[in-house]
Design a protein around this motif. Structure first.
Motif, short mmCIF file in Angstrom:
data_model
loop_
_atom_site.label_atom_id
_atom_site.label_comp_id
_atom_site.label_asym_id
_atom_site.label_seq_id
_atom_site.Cartn_x
_atom_site.Cartn_y
_atom_site.Cartn_z
N GLU A 4 0.80 -1.22 0.14
CA GLU A 4 -0.04 -0.09 0.01
C GLU A 4 0.99 1.55 0.08
O GLU A 4 0.26 2.20 -0.47
CB GLU A 4 -0.79 0.20 1.16
N ALA A 5 2.12 1.01 0.73
CA ALA A 5 3.11 2.36 0.95
C ALA A 5 3.50 2.72 -0.52
O ALA A 5 3.85 3.90 -0.73
CB ALA A 5 3.96 2.16 1.97
N MET A 6 4.01 1.42 -1.53
CA MET A 6 4.92 1.82 -2.52
C MET A 6 4.04 3.12 -3.37
O MET A 6 4.90 3.70 -4.04
CB MET A 6 5.20 0.43 -3.25
N PRO A 7 2.78 3.06 -3.76
CA PRO A 7 2.46 4.03 -4.80
C PRO A 7 2.53 5.39 -4.23
O PRO A 7 2.93 6.23 -4.96
CB PRO A 7 0.94 3.43 -4.70
N LEU A 8 2.66 5.46 -2.83
CA LEU A 8 2.77 6.78 -2.35
C LEU A 8 4.31 7.19 -2.45
O LEU A 8 4.48 8.29 -2.62
CB LEU A 8 2.13 6.80 -0.78
N VAL A 9 5.00 6.24 -2.21
CA VAL A 9 6.55 6.14 -2.36
C VAL A 9 6.89 6.93 -3.65
O VAL A 9 7.63 7.90 -3.91
CB VAL A 9 7.38 5.01 -2.03
N GLU A 10 6.37 6.14 -4.71
CA GLU A 10 6.49 6.43 -6.10
C GLU A 10 6.02 7.69 -6.51
O GLU A 10 6.67 8.49 -7.31
CB GLU A 10 6.22 5.21 -6.90
N ALA A 11 4.67 7.97 -6.03
CA ALA A 11 4.18 9.40 -6.23
C ALA A 11 5.01 10.54 -5.57
O ALA A 11 4.95 11.80 -6.18
CB ALA A 11 2.66 9.69 -5.75
N ALA A 12 5.67 10.38 -4.54
CA ALA A 12 6.37 11.46 -4.08
C ALA A 12 7.80 11.73 -4.69
O ALA A 12 8.73 12.53 -4.29
CB ALA A 12 6.79 11.00 -2.39
N GLY A 13 8.05 10.58 -5.91
CA GLY A 13 9.38 10.85 -6.76
C GLY A 13 10.35 9.94 -6.00
O GLY A 13 11.69 10.38 -6.47
N ILE A 14 10.01 8.81 -5.38
CA ILE A 14 11.34 8.12 -5.27
C ILE A 14 11.20 6.68 -5.89
O ILE A 14 10.16 5.92 -5.86
CB ILE A 14 11.02 7.60 -3.83
N ARG A 15 12.36 6.21 -6.56
CA ARG A 15 12.24 5.21 -7.36
C ARG A 15 13.31 4.05 -6.70
O ARG A 15 14.79 4.49 -7.07
CB ARG A 15 12.29 5.27 -8.89
N PRO A 16 12.92 2.92 -6.10
CA PRO A 16 14.12 2.22 -5.71
C PRO A 16 14.78 1.61 -6.91
O PRO A 16 14.25 1.37 -7.65
CB PRO A 16 13.40 1.24 -4.75
N ASP A 47 6.48 17.35 2.56
CA ASP A 47 5.47 17.89 1.54
C ASP A 47 5.10 17.10 0.37
O ASP A 47 4.23 16.99 -0.32
CB ASP A 47 6.21 19.34 1.16
N ALA A 48 6.36 16.32 -0.16
CA ALA A 48 6.32 15.48 -1.25
C ALA A 48 4.97 14.32 -0.91
O ALA A 48 4.31 13.91 -1.73
CB ALA A 48 7.53 14.89 -1.62
N PHE A 49 5.14 14.03 0.29
CA PHE A 49 4.31 12.75 0.77
C PHE A 49 2.83 13.23 0.98
O PHE A 49 1.92 12.62 0.64
CB PHE A 49 4.53 12.08 1.94
N ALA A 50 2.75 14.51 1.56
CA ALA A 50 1.36 15.21 1.69
C ALA A 50 0.86 15.21 0.40
O ALA A 50 -0.37 15.26 0.06
CB ALA A 50 1.50 16.44 2.44
N ASP A 51 1.51 15.66 -0.85
CA ASP A 51 1.01 15.90 -2.24
C ASP A 51 0.59 14.48 -2.57
O ASP A 51 -0.47 14.39 -3.46
CB ASP A 51 1.95 16.57 -2.98
N ALA A 52 1.37 13.37 -2.39
CA ALA A 52 1.07 12.30 -3.04
C ALA A 52 -0.48 11.73 -2.31
O ALA A 52 -1.07 11.24 -3.07
CB ALA A 52 2.10 11.16 -2.74
#
Length: 233
Positions: A26-38, A218-223
């Motif tokens: 569930e977390a990964m779509p937010l992580v990626e929407a925040a601009g993070i690609r593992p 802020d990036a996670f809040a936007d996501a």
């Protein structure tokens, strides 16, 4: 905690701690929407790595057990993390700041008991209880507020087996649909708290690297806002 004792200097990458298990999906779509690609190894089921690079030179990811995320962040081994408020409340670390509800991993923390106990006793008349749980601190606080002494048996899993095997007749655990309780002959007695996953931050890191930390909050809040908008569409 002295901010100077943080294991990463200001010029070192920030570390984001993510939980293994269901919440990670569930977390990964937010992580990626925040601009993070593992790095690719993160998604490789055969990989035994626990620490991963990302496409950002100033951010790394570690993947640990959900209960350990709060500990890694509180003691500065990670600067940010994703953890349920059940975990945050259980440990009560002063070094943790939870600025954002990510609105994932929704469930509730509840007291459950065997059907025969519920039929035979009025929970409002309990004065001493024995409870199996992975949340002993939260459980004791909850019952103490009602004037009930709670003897907690710490278990890390298979909570529903405790009553069936005679260990105790009550448990405190996370409940989603209630199907697991029902399948094991248990009844939800009362809700202790609503649970969802939060973005958590190490407080000393917030003071020493405020611009970087705030940018990620802020990036996670936007996501989260975009996810809510998509769900409402």
């Amino acid at each position: 905690m002295d901010a100077a004792n943080l294991p990463y200097a200001a010029n070192e990458p920030l570390v984001l701690a993510l939980p293994n298990g269901r919440i990670l999906g569930e977390a990964m779509p937010l992580v990626e929407a925040a601009g993070i690609r593992p790095e690719p190894a993160f998604s490789d089921p055969e990989s035994r790595k626990l620490r991963f690079a990302t496409d950002l030179p100033n951010l790394e990811i570690v993947r640990v057990r959900s209960f350990d995320v709060a500990t890694f962040v509180a003691f500065g081994a990670a600067h940010l993390g994703i953890a349920g408020n059940d975990v945050v409340n259980e440990f009560g670390y002063a070094e943790l700041y939870a600025p954002l509800d990510l609105k994932i991993g929704r469930c509730r923390l509840s007291v459950a008991a065997t059907r025969d106990l519920v039929d035979a006793e009025d929970p409002s008349r309990w004065s001493h209880v024995r409870v199996a749980t992975k949340y002993p601190a939260t459980t004791r606080r909850h019952f103490a507020a009602q004037g009930v002494q709670a003897e907690c048996i710490k278990l890390n899993g298979a909570m529903e087996l405790a009553p069936a095997l005679g260990l105790c007749r009550r448990i405190v655990d996370l409940v989603s649909t209630g199907a697991t309780l029902k399948a094991n002959g248990l009844v939800e007695v009362e809700k202790i708290a609503e649970v969802s996953s939060r973005l958590i931050v190490n407080r000393p890191a917030m003071k020493t690297r405020p611009a970087e930390i705030r940018r990620w909050v802020d990036a996670f809040a936007d996501a989260v806002e975009k996810q809510d908008a998509g769900a409402a569409a």
